[in-house]
Design a protein around this motif. Structure first.
Motif, short mmCIF file in Angstrom:
data_model
loop_
_atom_site.label_atom_id
_atom_site.label_comp_id
_atom_site.label_asym_id
_atom_site.label_seq_id
_atom_site.Cartn_x
_atom_site.Cartn_y
_atom_site.Cartn_z
N ALA A 431 0.83 -1.21 0.00
CA ALA A 431 0.00 0.00 0.00
C ALA A 431 0.86 1.26 0.00
O ALA A 431 0.46 2.29 0.54
CB ALA A 431 -0.93 -0.01 1.21
N LEU A 432 2.04 1.19 -0.60
CA LEU A 432 2.97 2.32 -0.59
C LEU A 432 2.30 3.59 -1.12
O LEU A 432 1.71 3.60 -2.20
CB LEU A 432 4.19 1.99 -1.46
N GLY A 433 2.39 4.65 -0.33
CA GLY A 433 1.76 5.92 -0.72
C GLY A 433 0.43 6.15 -0.04
O GLY A 433 -0.04 7.30 0.01
N ALA A 434 -0.20 5.11 0.47
CA ALA A 434 -1.48 5.26 1.16
C ALA A 434 -1.25 5.62 2.62
O ALA A 434 -0.32 5.11 3.24
CB ALA A 434 -2.30 3.98 1.06
N ASP A 435 -2.08 6.50 3.16
CA ASP A 435 -1.93 6.89 4.56
C ASP A 435 -2.17 5.70 5.49
O ASP A 435 -1.43 5.48 6.45
CB ASP A 435 -2.90 8.03 4.90
N LEU A 441 -7.91 -5.14 1.01
CA LEU A 441 -7.40 -4.96 -0.35
C LEU A 441 -5.97 -5.46 -0.47
O LEU A 441 -5.59 -6.03 -1.50
CB LEU A 441 -7.50 -3.49 -0.75
N VAL A 442 -5.17 -5.28 0.57
CA VAL A 442 -3.80 -5.78 0.56
C VAL A 442 -3.80 -7.30 0.40
O VAL A 442 -3.06 -7.86 -0.42
CB VAL A 442 -3.04 -5.37 1.84
N ALA A 480 1.52 -2.87 -7.47
CA ALA A 480 0.95 -2.26 -8.67
C ALA A 480 -0.56 -2.50 -8.75
O ALA A 480 -1.33 -1.59 -9.10
CB ALA A 480 1.64 -2.82 -9.91
N LEU A 481 -0.99 -3.70 -8.40
CA LEU A 481 -2.43 -4.00 -8.40
C LEU A 481 -3.17 -3.15 -7.36
O LEU A 481 -4.29 -2.69 -7.60
CB LEU A 481 -2.66 -5.49 -8.13
N TYR A 482 -2.55 -2.96 -6.20
CA TYR A 482 -3.16 -2.15 -5.15
C TYR A 482 -3.36 -0.72 -5.63
O TYR A 482 -4.43 -0.13 -5.43
CB TYR A 482 -2.28 -2.17 -3.90
N ARG A 483 -2.33 -0.16 -6.29
CA ARG A 483 -2.45 1.21 -6.80
C ARG A 483 -3.54 1.30 -7.85
O ARG A 483 -4.31 2.27 -7.90
CB ARG A 483 -1.11 1.67 -7.38
N LEU A 484 -3.63 0.28 -8.70
CA LEU A 484 -4.66 0.29 -9.74
C LEU A 484 -6.06 0.30 -9.14
O LEU A 484 -6.96 0.99 -9.63
CB LEU A 484 -4.47 -0.95 -10.64
N ARG A 485 -6.23 -0.44 -8.05
CA ARG A 485 -7.57 -0.59 -7.47
C ARG A 485 -7.90 0.46 -6.43
O ARG A 485 -9.07 0.73 -6.17
CB ARG A 485 -7.68 -1.98 -6.83
N ALA A 486 -6.88 1.06 -5.81
CA ALA A 486 -7.14 2.01 -4.72
C ALA A 486 -7.10 3.46 -5.17
O ALA A 486 -7.44 4.35 -4.40
CB ALA A 486 -6.13 1.80 -3.60
N THR A 487 -6.68 3.72 -6.41
CA THR A 487 -6.56 5.09 -6.90
C THR A 487 -7.33 5.23 -8.21
O THR A 487 -8.04 4.33 -8.63
CB THR A 487 -5.09 5.48 -7.12
N ASP A 488 -7.13 6.38 -8.86
CA ASP A 488 -7.80 6.62 -10.13
C ASP A 488 -6.99 6.10 -11.31
O ASP A 488 -7.31 6.41 -12.47
CB ASP A 488 -8.03 8.13 -10.31
N ALA A 489 -5.93 5.36 -11.04
CA ALA A 489 -5.12 4.81 -12.13
C ALA A 489 -5.96 3.87 -13.00
O ALA A 489 -6.75 3.07 -12.48
CB ALA A 489 -3.91 4.06 -11.55
N ARG A 490 -5.76 3.96 -14.32
CA ARG A 490 -6.52 3.12 -15.24
C ARG A 490 -5.62 2.30 -16.15
O ARG A 490 -6.09 1.47 -16.92
CB ARG A 490 -7.44 3.99 -16.11
N VAL A 491 -4.30 2.57 -16.07
CA VAL A 491 -3.34 1.84 -16.90
C VAL A 491 -2.38 1.08 -15.99
O VAL A 491 -1.84 1.65 -15.04
CB VAL A 491 -2.54 2.79 -17.81
N LEU A 492 -2.20 -0.21 -16.27
CA LEU A 492 -1.29 -1.06 -15.50
C LEU A 492 -0.08 -1.36 -16.38
O LEU A 492 -0.21 -1.96 -17.45
CB LEU A 492 -2.00 -2.36 -15.11
N VAL A 493 1.09 -0.91 -15.97
CA VAL A 493 2.33 -1.12 -16.73
C VAL A 493 3.21 -2.08 -15.96
O VAL A 493 3.59 -1.81 -14.81
CB VAL A 493 3.06 0.23 -16.94
N LEU A 494 3.53 -3.21 -16.58
CA LEU A 494 4.30 -4.27 -15.91
C LEU A 494 5.54 -4.58 -16.73
O LEU A 494 5.45 -4.92 -17.92
CB LEU A 494 3.45 -5.54 -15.77
#
Length: 554
Positions: A431-435, A441-442, A480-494
């Motif tokens: 959850a890096l970046g989340a308060d 979700l983790v 990366a999956l956490y950021r995709l699901r917990a933020t407004d990100a819509r593109v997953l780059v792997l």
């Protein structure tokens, strides 16, 4: 082990280099206060010399105690005032140095962030850490001691020499004529000091890099029985660092002796002339004592400039590395990327047109790329073709030509080839970046990344110590999956998400990536595994061509 990578060309700068002084502007307010303090100190110095001269001549002349006590009390009060002013000067200088160093450190961090991982991967991170840490700390002496002393010298010397001139013009002339000897020797000594100080700092950087590389590759070294050779190498560099340090101390002591010797000889000349004139009756004792007490104070500021120059020399030696990074970031300018619109054309989440990425003497591309919601786009190419460089350009971490649309970083969830785990729990890394990490979700992201067997509460060491290479890679995918699901990100780059995984685990990961696309995300995938084609909707080839050096963007 981490290679040192290509080094930026050395940048040698002097103590009054405009680039360094630009960051010293943060101390202007503090220097103004410092100037006021120095002005008061100068008045105290002159006043103390006059009071002491009056007291001594009075005592020699047999003045009553009642007349001497007020002079003694005034002298004691001036000593106390001077001590308070010195303490205030130190405090103000330290505050100014902290502000200037903070601004320079912020500029360095911003430059590294602008240059991005693609640039950083080709440099020694250990050497950069030494520059940003020890090097910037050493610059405190430059901002907090050397520059304030220059201000003090510019104020104190004219006042003291002026006071001597009013009392005894001949002594003032002698001081003015002998004073240039000190700056001349300071320049000569400064050249030697700068050279040995740079060698010492370079050796320290080499030592830190060698030690970090040895620790990182210790397992490999032990397997091949080369750990003792690595330890001997570190011992050799340590010995060289000790010798360089002793050279710095030797030059510092010798320069200090030279400056003190010159000042002492100059004061002796003043004292001899005053003595002969006193014997001939050409001068009264009060004036002679006053001029003689002020003569050392006239030379003292210059001597202190030399001393503070030595104290700040190590920090100035580090500026070559600091400004090399700042210059590289400035040279990069705005050529890194251009986001032309928040949403890409044709309904695509991410679009690139005519994307060309320079890398050394080769040019990657041009590449046309579209990543739409619900699809997996696979970047293919031979090893070293530049697939990761294309990803870096899309993320804004590398030089690029062409147009990129819809590629704002906040809209992208990214996993690099390196796991990049930090000290802390697995949950905090995911959850890096989340308060506050979302525990549910983790756990879900860990499961989808085939890392359900990794305890989210495990505390990791530096660099993710405590996990195997495959576990670290899966935790990075879960992040990366956490950021995709917990933020407004819509593109997953792997970027190579399964390079350290076995076949069964890889199949689990591909199923999760495909599910993320089916849920509405756009996936841009880099992988050498043939199995990646089974989940890809489209494939884009990446290749590079050799170009002439003049054609490579600077």
């Amino acid at each position: 082990m981490t290679p040192d990578g290509p080094a930026d060309p050395p940048v040698r700068r002097g103590p009054l280099d405009p680039r360094l002084l630009r960051y010293a502007r943060a101390t202007r307010g503090f220097l103004a206060v410092q100037a006021a303090i120095v002005l008061a100190q100068s008045g105290v110095i002159v006043g103390f010399a006059w009071v002491v001269s009056r007291a001594l001549t009075g005592a020699i002349g047999g003045a009553p105690i009642g007349e001497l006590l007020p002079l003694v009390a005034a002298g004691a009060a001036l000593v106390l005032v001077r001590g308070v002013l010195i303490a205030a000067s130190e405090r103000v200088s330290a505050a100014g140095a902290a502000r200037a160093s903070l601004q320079l450190r912020a500029a360095l961090i911003a430059a590294v962030e602008k240059l991005g991982p693609a640039w950083l991967s080709q440099r020694s991170t250990t050497a950069l850490a030494v520059t940003a840490g020890h090097g910037l700390e050493a610059l405190d002496a430059y901002f907090g001691r050397y520059l304030p002393q220059l201000v003090a010298t510019a104020i104190t010397m004219p006042i003291v020499i002026g006071a001597i001139l009013l009392a005894d013009p001949l002594s003032a002339v002698i001081v003015v004529l002998t004073m240039p000897l000190i700056p001349i020797f300071m320049v000569l000594i400064g050249l030697a000091t700068g050279a040995v100080q740079r060698r010492q700092f370079d050796t320290l950087t080499t030592l830190a890099t060698r030690f970090a590389d040895t620790v990182q590759g210790l397992g490999t070294l032990k397997i091949f029985g080369r750990q003792h050779r690595a330890a001997d190498s570190i011992d050799e560099v340590t010995g060289r660092y000790k010798r360089e340090t002793m050279s710095v101390l030797r030059v510092s002591f010798l320069s200090g002796f030279a400056l003190e010797f010159l000042a002492s000889i100059s004061v002796a000349i003043v004292a001899v002339t005053i003595g002969f004139r006193l014997l001939d009756g050409e001068m009264v004792l009060l004036v002679g004592l006053f001029a003689l007490l002020l003569a050392p104070e006239a030379y003292l500021p210059l001597r202190q400039v030399g001393a503070q120059f030595h104290a700040s020399a190590e920090g100035m030696a580090a500026t070559s590395g600091i400004f090399a990074v700042l210059d590289a970031a400035r040279a990069q300018g705005d050529r890194t990327r251009t986001v032309t619109a928040p949403t890409a054309e044709g309904g695509a989440l991410l679009t690139a047109r005519g994307l060309r990425v320079p890398r050394g003497e080769r040019m990657i591309g041009p590449i046309d790329l579209d990543v739409r919601a619900g699809e997996v786009v696979l970047l293919e190419g031979a090893s070293g073709a530049g697939k990761s460089s294309v990803i870096a350009a899309l993320l804004g971490f590398a030089h690029a030509e062409g147009e990129i649309s819809g590629g704002a970083r906040e809209a992208i969830a990214w996993m690099s080839q390196r796991a990049g785990l930090l000290s802390g729990t697995v949950a905090e890394n995911v959850a890096l970046g989340a308060d506050t990490p979302d525990a549910v979700l983790v756990a879900r992201c860990l499961t989808d990344a085939a890392a359900g067997d990794v305890d989210a509460g495990i505390v990791l060491g530096a660099g993710g110590a405590g996990l195997s290479g495959g576990q670290a890679q899966r935790v990075a995918l879960a992040r990366a999956l956490y950021r995709l699901r917990a933020t407004d990100a819509r593109v997953l780059v792997l970027d190579e998400p399964t390079s350290a995984l076995d076949t069964d685990t890889e199949a689990h990961v591909w199923a999760s990536v495909r599910a993320a696309a089916d849920a509405g995300a756009g996936v841009l995938l880099v992988s050498h595994r043939p199995s990646a084609r089974t989940i890809a909707d489209r494939r884009v080839a990446v290749a590079s061509v050799l170009v002439l050096p003049a054609e490579v963007p600077q």
